[in-house]
Design a protein around this motif. Structure first.
Motif, mmCIF file in Angstrom:
data_model
loop_
_atom_site.group_PDB
_atom_site.id
_atom_site.type_symbol
_atom_site.label_atom_id
_atom_site.label_comp_id
_atom_site.label_asym_id
_atom_site.label_seq_id
_atom_site.Cartn_x
_atom_site.Cartn_y
_atom_site.Cartn_z
ATOM 1 N N ILE A 21 0.858 -1.181 0.000
ATOM 2 C CA ILE A 21 0.000 0.000 0.000
ATOM 3 C C ILE A 21 0.898 1.236 0.000
ATOM 4 C CG2 ILE A 21 -1.723 1.297 1.327
ATOM 5 C CD1 ILE A 21 -2.539 -1.479 2.503
ATOM 6 N N THR A 22 0.524 2.216 -0.803
ATOM 7 C CA THR A 22 1.254 3.471 -0.852
ATOM 8 C C THR A 22 0.453 4.545 -0.124
ATOM 9 O OG1 THR A 22 2.225 2.897 -2.976
ATOM 10 C CG2 THR A 22 2.232 5.212 -2.383
ATOM 11 N N ALA A 23 1.134 5.301 0.722
ATOM 12 C CA ALA A 23 0.505 6.426 1.419
ATOM 13 C C ALA A 23 1.142 7.702 0.908
ATOM 14 C CB ALA A 23 0.708 6.300 2.924
ATOM 15 N N LYS A 24 0.299 8.613 0.432
ATOM 16 C CA LYS A 24 0.814 9.910 -0.017
ATOM 17 C C LYS A 24 -0.322 10.914 -0.033
ATOM 18 C CE LYS A 24 0.049 9.186 -4.896
ATOM 19 N NZ LYS A 24 0.550 9.222 -6.224
ATOM 20 N N ARG A 46 3.999 2.082 2.508
ATOM 21 C CA ARG A 46 5.145 2.948 2.200
ATOM 22 C C ARG A 46 4.678 4.395 2.077
ATOM 23 N NH1 ARG A 46 9.857 2.358 0.940
ATOM 24 N NH2 ARG A 46 11.224 3.264 -0.556
ATOM 25 N N SER A 47 5.350 5.279 2.785
ATOM 26 C CA SER A 47 5.045 6.706 2.692
ATOM 27 C C SER A 47 5.916 7.332 1.616
ATOM 28 C CB SER A 47 5.313 7.406 4.028
ATOM 29 O OG SER A 47 5.233 8.808 3.835
ATOM 30 N N LEU A 48 5.292 8.024 0.687
ATOM 31 C CA LEU A 48 6.046 8.686 -0.382
ATOM 32 C C LEU A 48 6.302 10.152 -0.099
ATOM 33 C CD1 LEU A 48 4.402 7.165 -3.585
ATOM 34 C CD2 LEU A 48 6.431 6.394 -2.336
ATOM 35 N N ASP A 49 5.744 10.682 0.991
ATOM 36 C CA ASP A 49 5.959 12.106 1.253
ATOM 37 C C ASP A 49 6.271 12.367 2.732
ATOM 38 O OD1 ASP A 49 3.364 11.596 2.124
ATOM 39 O OD2 ASP A 49 2.415 12.793 0.571
ATOM 40 N N VAL A 50 5.263 12.588 3.529
ATOM 41 C CA VAL A 50 5.446 12.907 4.942
ATOM 42 C C VAL A 50 5.129 11.688 5.806
ATOM 43 C CG1 VAL A 50 4.878 15.332 4.547
ATOM 44 C CG2 VAL A 50 3.067 13.734 5.179
ATOM 45 N N GLU A 64 2.690 3.277 12.551
ATOM 46 C CA GLU A 64 3.189 4.590 12.143
ATOM 47 C C GLU A 64 4.124 4.374 10.966
ATOM 48 O OE1 GLU A 64 2.744 7.853 13.355
ATOM 49 O OE2 GLU A 64 1.051 6.989 14.438
ATOM 50 N N ILE A 65 3.997 5.222 9.951
ATOM 51 C CA ILE A 65 4.842 5.111 8.770
ATOM 52 C C ILE A 65 5.707 6.370 8.690
ATOM 53 C CG2 ILE A 65 4.891 4.699 6.292
ATOM 54 C CD1 ILE A 65 1.561 4.324 7.786
ATOM 55 N N CYS A 91 -1.174 14.858 8.837
ATOM 56 C CA CYS A 91 -0.278 14.977 7.680
ATOM 57 C C CYS A 91 -0.626 16.159 6.776
ATOM 58 C CB CYS A 91 -0.288 13.670 6.889
ATOM 59 S SG CYS A 91 -1.918 13.166 6.311
ATOM 60 N N GLY A 92 -1.577 16.984 7.176
ATOM 61 C CA GLY A 92 -1.908 18.166 6.384
ATOM 62 C C GLY A 92 -3.396 18.396 6.332
ATOM 63 N N SER A 93 -3.805 19.333 5.469
ATOM 64 C CA SER A 93 -5.203 19.774 5.434
ATOM 65 C C SER A 93 -6.194 18.679 5.038
ATOM 66 C CB SER A 93 -5.353 20.954 4.481
ATOM 67 O OG SER A 93 -4.980 20.567 3.169
ATOM 68 N N GLY A 94 -5.773 17.670 4.298
ATOM 69 C CA GLY A 94 -6.667 16.587 3.883
ATOM 70 C C GLY A 94 -6.557 15.352 4.751
#
Length: 106
Positions: A21-24, A46-50, A64-65, A91-94
């Motif tokens: 699974i990709t998290a971004k 896998r986290s691709l950003d934060v 936790e990733i 992780c942000g506004s969304g």
């Protein structure tokens, strides 16, 4: 309350089917997965950003990733149903819309 078996390591975890699974940026991809009741699976996220988190409140399972890294969550659902996992690390506004739906079938 839903019962699940969590395994952090060992032989049973080695036999688990792995689902990548990709998290971004406010989404998991794929956003929905289906497994069978009693099936042991390891979610490889896998986290691709934060930094992100993944928490299935009803299953009492979470991980936790870290930013740019991978984390694993192994579980064996003992009950059929639909369970929604949410990002548990702001992780942000969304952040509030970041969900992963787990369908557990008989």
């Amino acid at each position: 309350m839903v019962l699940i078996a969590l395994m952090n390591s060992g032989l049973a975890a080695a036999e688990a089917r792995k689902i990548e699974i990709t998290a971004k940026r406010f989404e998991y991809s794929p956003a929905e997965i289906t497994i069978k009741r009693g099936e042991t699976v390891t979610l490889v996220v896998r986290s691709l950003d934060v930094a992100h988190g993944l928490k299935f409140k009803e299953l009492e399972a979470q991980t936790e990733i870290p930013k740019g890294r991978t984390a694993e969550l192994t579980l064996t659902p003992t009950q059929a149903g639909t369970f929604v996992g949410q990002c548990s690390h702001f992780c942000g506004s969304g952040h509030g819309q970041m969900k992963l739906t787990l369908h557990v079938t008989d």
